[in-house]
Design a protein around this motif. Structure first.
Motif, mmCIF file in Angstrom:
data_model
loop_
_atom_site.group_PDB
_atom_site.id
_atom_site.type_symbol
_atom_site.label_atom_id
_atom_site.label_comp_id
_atom_site.label_asym_id
_atom_site.label_seq_id
_atom_site.Cartn_x
_atom_site.Cartn_y
_atom_site.Cartn_z
ATOM 1 N N VAL A 1 0.672 9.468 -5.279
ATOM 2 C CA VAL A 1 0.307 8.775 -6.512
ATOM 3 C C VAL A 1 -0.508 9.698 -7.403
ATOM 4 O O VAL A 1 -0.412 9.652 -8.629
ATOM 5 N N PHE A 2 -1.300 10.559 -6.788
ATOM 6 C CA PHE A 2 -2.037 11.588 -7.527
ATOM 7 C C PHE A 2 -2.388 12.723 -6.581
ATOM 8 O O PHE A 2 -2.426 12.553 -5.365
ATOM 9 N N TRP A 3 -2.623 13.897 -7.185
ATOM 10 C CA TRP A 3 -3.106 15.061 -6.446
ATOM 11 C C TRP A 3 -4.497 15.431 -6.943
ATOM 12 O O TRP A 3 -4.835 15.212 -8.114
ATOM 13 N N THR A 4 -5.292 16.011 -6.047
ATOM 14 C CA THR A 4 -6.612 16.505 -6.418
ATOM 15 C C THR A 4 -6.484 17.739 -7.304
ATOM 16 O O THR A 4 -5.739 18.671 -6.993
ATOM 17 N N VAL A 5 -7.193 17.732 -8.421
ATOM 18 C CA VAL A 5 -7.239 18.883 -9.327
ATOM 19 C C VAL A 5 -8.690 19.077 -9.737
ATOM 20 O O VAL A 5 -9.526 18.186 -9.550
ATOM 21 N N PRO A 6 -9.031 20.246 -10.285
ATOM 22 C CA PRO A 6 -10.413 20.445 -10.738
ATOM 23 C C PRO A 6 -10.813 19.370 -11.744
ATOM 24 O O PRO A 6 -10.126 19.109 -12.718
ATOM 25 N N GLY A 7 -11.902 18.714 -11.458
ATOM 26 C CA GLY A 7 -12.419 17.706 -12.375
ATOM 27 C C GLY A 7 -11.868 16.316 -12.198
ATOM 28 O O GLY A 7 -12.228 15.407 -12.952
ATOM 29 N N GLY A 8 -10.974 16.114 -11.205
ATOM 30 C CA GLY A 8 -10.466 14.765 -11.031
ATOM 31 C C GLY A 8 -9.161 14.720 -10.258
ATOM 32 O O GLY A 8 -8.962 15.488 -9.307
ATOM 33 N N TYR A 9 -8.248 13.857 -10.703
ATOM 34 C CA TYR A 9 -6.996 13.608 -9.991
ATOM 35 C C TYR A 9 -5.858 13.496 -10.993
ATOM 36 O O TYR A 9 -5.946 12.728 -11.958
ATOM 37 N N ASN A 10 -4.828 14.293 -10.770
ATOM 38 C CA ASN A 10 -3.676 14.304 -11.662
ATOM 39 C C ASN A 10 -2.709 13.192 -11.268
ATOM 40 O O ASN A 10 -2.169 13.192 -10.171
ATOM 41 N N ILE A 11 -2.528 12.238 -12.170
ATOM 42 C CA ILE A 11 -1.703 11.066 -11.887
ATOM 43 C C ILE A 11 -0.227 11.437 -11.982
ATOM 44 O O ILE A 11 0.237 11.960 -12.996
ATOM 45 N N HIS A 12 0.523 11.160 -10.926
ATOM 46 C CA HIS A 12 1.955 11.404 -10.891
ATOM 47 C C HIS A 12 2.696 10.201 -11.474
ATOM 48 O O HIS A 12 2.112 9.127 -11.660
ATOM 49 N N ASN B 1 0.857 -1.188 0.000
ATOM 50 C CA ASN B 1 0.000 0.000 0.000
ATOM 51 C C ASN B 1 0.887 1.230 0.000
ATOM 52 O O ASN B 1 1.532 1.544 1.009
ATOM 53 N N PHE B 2 0.940 1.925 -1.136
ATOM 54 C CA PHE B 2 1.758 3.127 -1.249
ATOM 55 C C PHE B 2 1.054 4.279 -0.545
ATOM 56 O O PHE B 2 -0.087 4.617 -0.868
ATOM 57 N N HIS B 3 1.758 4.874 0.424
ATOM 58 C CA HIS B 3 1.173 5.990 1.165
ATOM 59 C C HIS B 3 1.073 7.206 0.250
ATOM 60 O O HIS B 3 1.996 7.508 -0.507
ATOM 61 N N THR B 4 -0.057 7.895 0.329
ATOM 62 C CA THR B 4 -0.318 8.976 -0.606
ATOM 63 C C THR B 4 -1.291 9.976 -0.001
ATOM 64 O O THR B 4 -1.741 9.820 1.138
ATOM 65 N N GLY B 5 -1.640 10.993 -0.767
ATOM 66 C CA GLY B 5 -2.539 12.051 -0.320
ATOM 67 C C GLY B 5 -2.054 13.385 -0.838
ATOM 68 O O GLY B 5 -0.914 13.516 -1.296
ATOM 69 N N ASP B 6 -2.902 14.386 -0.749
ATOM 70 C CA ASP B 6 -2.499 15.720 -1.198
ATOM 71 C C ASP B 6 -1.445 16.327 -0.277
ATOM 72 O O ASP B 6 -0.548 17.040 -0.728
ATOM 73 N N LYS B 7 -1.572 16.041 1.024
ATOM 74 C CA LYS B 7 -0.637 16.586 2.007
ATOM 75 C C LYS B 7 -0.199 15.480 2.954
ATOM 76 O O LYS B 7 -0.856 14.442 3.066
ATOM 77 N N VAL B 8 0.892 15.708 3.633
ATOM 78 C CA VAL B 8 1.436 14.694 4.540
ATOM 79 C C VAL B 8 1.009 14.983 5.971
ATOM 80 O O VAL B 8 0.503 16.056 6.288
ATOM 81 N N ALA B 9 1.259 14.012 6.833
ATOM 82 C CA ALA B 9 0.906 14.168 8.239
ATOM 83 C C ALA B 9 2.134 14.254 9.123
ATOM 84 O O ALA B 9 2.019 14.358 10.333
ATOM 85 N N ALA B 10 3.319 14.193 8.542
ATOM 86 C CA ALA B 10 4.554 14.249 9.323
ATOM 87 C C ALA B 10 5.021 15.690 9.454
ATOM 88 O O ALA B 10 5.157 16.397 8.454
ATOM 89 N N ARG B 11 5.237 16.105 10.680
ATOM 90 C CA ARG B 11 5.770 17.436 10.992
ATOM 91 C C ARG B 11 4.863 18.545 10.458
ATOM 92 O O ARG B 11 3.989 18.995 11.163
ATOM 93 N N ASP B 12 5.043 18.998 9.223
ATOM 94 C CA ASP B 12 4.240 20.081 8.681
ATOM 95 C C ASP B 12 3.021 19.513 7.965
ATOM 96 O O ASP B 12 3.134 18.961 6.863
#
Length: 477
Positions: free
Chosen positions: A331-342, A311-322
């Motif tokens: 793996v992807f970021w939220t963008v208008p209309g969907g998710y931009n695949i990295h 399970n690859f850890h992912t999300g728009d932002k992290v939970a460590a420190r900042d």
């Protein structure tokens, strides 16, 4: 005449006759890949997985849920990438400053799971937790959604808040015993200990001590082989690190601390949280094409060594420190209309296409020591899939002239390539699988390149530097 000399002669004759469409140019080094025909581990469809922070399960300020059946772009993204396992946990699962999910949050999560076709690994709070509350939530989930539940995890990286293994295990057992009591969910299954790298001996002890209880669905371990993202200040060296053959040696040393004990106990194991560098990933490394080639090899290496999934850890932002830091290994970021695949998302997609059925052993003859690896699997029915990864990159990178001896007589083959513009491992955009990008709306129109037919099961193709290829071979009926 040795096999390599025979196939080289065959390639020469093909070129001489003018049929060298899929044979590399003369400046490429020859690599012979042979399939042994021996099958080993079975790769389950739920091997490719994603891991999210527990806070992503909570409703936002407007009462909307990220994980919801109504989030159709996210459902489509999971399906396109081939994701079958969803783990929710991370640091926020055990952060007492963050609320635990409500039943309404859980309802939304599991309706998403049903729509996306995934099973959930759900983390119950252990750090400063409440056993009664955890039991109540576990019972609610098991009663209503056990068909979509893979397992419960009790706590996330407990080595952070419990410096000793013994008191952690004692508390873990109390949670498990209460949750599985006759009046609650006696058939519930768990995973653990979900420790961070450096504490994998806990996973070995966990398997040994709990294998006979019947509680465990699998043993869980976390891994970030690149190390601390904050130390990856030289991004070229960091990309070199995750693409070096030495990274596979690192996996072997890491696995030796816990895998033998788990497998000897008769239990499966899973990297239930993993990615390239911890602390959200290394910018200009974890978010580049280098991470795609790394993650593709990473999944195959662990599949060959008995893992049941990652399970690859992912999300728009992290939970460590900042908590507001952008997640670079996403793996992807939220963008208008969907998710931009990295780039790393393409590795999951390619793995899901080729990792089917039983693993098949491969052998490489590589006299010029190209940084090339090969893996294979077969689901039966006359089909075999071979994944080739050329990790050569940079100024002196070399392409490979692949001679693939499948040993599958009277067969035909086709290939799908994973590429970046100009073979640039620093690329963040322009990534293509089968000549096509995965769109923000999760649409993908990748295509296969025919490699022709072969009576003797030998196929030839060029594998450029910093690229990968998935070969499908079918027996002619």
């Amino acid at each position: 005449m040795p096999l390599l000399n025979r196939v080289r002669l065959r390639v020469f004759l093909i070129l001489l006759l003018g049929f060298g469409m899929y044979v590399s140019s003369g400046d490429a080094a020859t690599v012979l890949v042979q399939l042994s025909g021996a099958t080993t581990n079975w790769i389950g469809s739920d091997f490719p997985g994603l891991s999210f922070e527990m806070r992503d399960v909570l409703a936002d300020s407007s009462g909307n849920h990220f994980f919801s059946a109504s989030n159709k772009p996210l459902v489509s993204t999971f399906k396109t990438l081939g994701i079958k396992s969803l783990r929710v946990g991370g640091n926020t699962a055990d952060d007492p400053k963050i609320p635990s999910p409500t039943e309404a949050d859980v309802d939304a999560l599991f309706t998403f799971a049903k729509a996306a076709g995934v099973k959930v690994i759900y983390t119950l709070r252990l750090n400063e937790g409440n056993r009664e509350n955890a039991t109540r939530m576990a019972n609610y989930i098991f009663r209503n959604y056990k068909d979509r539940l893979a397992s419960f995890a009790i706590g996330n990286e407990p080595n952070v808040f419990s410096k000793e293994y013994a008191p952690y295990l004692a508390e873990w057992k109390k949670y498990a015993a209460e949750i599985t009591s006759a009046t609650n969910s006696p058939d519930a299954k768990f995973c653990g200990p979900s420790t961070s790298p450096g504490h994998e001996s806990w996973a070995a002890d966990f398997a040994t001590e709990l294998a006979s209880t019947g509680w465990l669905a699998f043993v869980a371990q976390h891994d970030y082989p690149g190390g601390d993202a904050r130390r990856a200040t030289n991004v070229v060296a960091a990309r070199d690190k995750i693409l070096s053959p030495a990274i596979n040696e690192h996996y072997a040393k890491f696995a030796a601390h816990f895998v033998p004990a788990i497998l000897s106990s008769g239990l499966p194991y899973r990297l239930e949280e993993a990615n390239s560098f911890y602390d959200g990933g290394a910018e200009n490394v974890s978010d580049t094409f280098a991470s795609a080639l790394w993650a593709l090899d990473y999944q195959w290496w662990w599949a060959e060594h008995g893992a049941s999934g990652i399970n690859f850890h992912t999300g728009d932002k992290v939970a460590a420190r900042d908590p507001n830091k952008r997640c670079r290994y996403a793996v992807f970021w939220t963008v208008p209309g969907g998710y931009n695949i990295h780039p790393i998302g393409y590795a999951l997609k390619m793995f899901s296409l080729g990792a089917r059925g039983f693993l098949i052993s491969t052998k490489i003859e590589n006299s010029e020591n190209l940084n090339v690896v090969a893996y294979a699997a077969s689901p039966g029915a006359g089909r075999t899939y071979i994944t080739l990864i050329n990790r050569e990159h940079g100024e002196n990178a070399r392409s490979a002239s692949i001679i693939l001896n499948s040993k599958i007589k009277n067969s035909r083959a086709r290939a799908m390539f994973l590429t970046a513009p100009d073979g640039n491992v620093a690329a963040k955009t322009g990534i293509a699988l089968g000549g096509a990008a995965i769109q923000d709306n999760a649409k993908w129109n990748g295509t296969w390149t025919p490699l022709g037919e072969s009576a003797d099961g030998i196929f030839n193709l060029k594998l450029p530097e910093a690229s990968a290829a998935l070969i499908e071979i079918r027996e002619k009926r």
